[in-house]
Enzyme design. Structure first.
Site: not given
Ligand code: G3P
Ligand code: CA
Length: 326
Positions: A48-49, A75, A77, A90, A168, A209
């Site tokens: 995540h990130r 991931e 964003d 993000h 994303e 996503q």
């Molecule tokens: O994309 C999954 C999760 O990352 C969603 O929350 O706000 O961290 O992008 P956020």
């Molecule tokens: Ca995300």
């Protein structure tokens, strides 16, 4: 590449693309019939990130560490610069994760944050050249001073062949007001890299996503992508999507759902699986393991008791491939 990763690539058809295709277009039967079991039940680890518990989120340093910690996917964003370049970040603004206020003190816009007038430095107000001047590391730790905001292309260059990408589309409706077509931009970059087809991406599977159903409908409908799409669901989307009717509707344009972890229970996972939807909750972090003693136990519960297919975590090194005793 670690020995574990080499074995992994060898064992699984030399490709996590195969795993992604199987997991994100699950071979489970629809209509509640006994599901046929995917040929691999491997759970997927999405960094995540990046490995964002240990390095500044959405920097190449964070993505590199995620690869080292054997993430199956990284991931990014995505946001869009004033000159139309996709960058990995993000927030819509640069304030939290860069030193933009110091470098461009006058280039803010006033906006309301929780009703309070606030100075905001939006990504879309800056060119890529300007954004590349910013330090995206020091806010996290001075040892990362000089880390930069990466472009989507730079993320691809780093990750391809080593793991999958899980981009994303962030706030596509906002970017549309600035004249940008985020979905087309994403697919154009993927196409340029020959990552826009499932079959072409054997070593670098791509899953897109979004919290925006409109964005996913556009990707699957108008733009006809064959890539797997995952609908993210937060508290605000719970009543709309986490019902029998909502899941059935999501199945029309997505191959999986990505709910906030607190919204999930075993029954929902089973309902989604019965429809052929994968389930990928977010976000698991050592700083907040909820009612569990450790994030490793928390992830184990979701993966091996609730039977989710994958999850987003800031701590790729703590991902439990096998069940962990509570
Ligand atoms: O994309 C999954 C999760 O990352 C969603 O929350 O706000 O961290 O992008 P956020
Ligand atoms: Ca995300």
């Amino acid at each position: 590449m670690t020995p574990a990763r080499r074995n992994f690539l060898k064992l699984f058809g030399s490709s996590i693309g195969i795993i992604a295709a199987e997991t994100f277009a699950p071979a489970r039967a629809q209509g509640g019939a006994k599901a046929s079991v995917p040929t691999t039940s491997r759970k997927l680890l999405i960094a995540h990130r990046g490995a964002s518990a240990y390095a500044p989120e959405h920097t190449l340093e964070s993505y590199q560490l995620a690869l080292k910690q054997d993430a199956d996917f990284v991931e990014p964003d995505l946001q869009i610069t004033r000159d139309g370049v996709l960058v990995c970040l993000h927030d819509l603004t640069l304030d939290r994760t860069t030193n933009v206020k110091e470098v461009f003190p006058r280039d803010f816009r006033e906006g309301l944050v929780d009703g309070t007038p606030t100075r905001l430095w939006y990504v879309t107000d800056f060119t890529l050249r300007q954004i590349k001047q910013l330090d995206a590391g020091s806010w996290f730790n001075v040892k990362f001073k000089g880390a930069r905001v990466p472009t989507f292309q730079e993320a691809i260059d780093l990750v391809r062949g080593k793991a999958g990408l899980y981009p994303e589309t962030k706030a596509p409706e906002v970017y549309s007001q600035h004249g940008f077509d985020m979905e087309r931009l994403v697919l154009n970059v993927l196409k340029k890299n020959r990552l826009d087809q499932r079959s072409a991406a054997r070593h670098t599977p791509v899953i897109i996503q979004s919290f925006s159903p409109k964005s996913l409908r556009k990707l699957s409908g108008t733009l006809k992508t064959k890539l797997p799409l995952v609908l993210l669901i937060g508290e605000e989307g719970r009543a709309r999507w986490l019902t029998a009717a909502g899941l059935a509707e999501a199945k029309q344009f997505a191959s999986g759902i990505g709910p906030a972890k607190a919204l999930l229970n075993k029954s929902l996972v089973m309902q989604a699986h019965a429809l052929g939807l994968s389930v990928t909750p977010y976000t698991f972090r050592s700083s907040n393991p909820g009612r569990f003693k450790t994030v490793r136990e928390e992830m184990s519960y979701y993966l091996h008791t609730l039977d989710v297919d994958a999850l987003f975590t800031d701590n790729p090194d703590l991902f439990p491939r096998a069940p962990v005793k509570e």
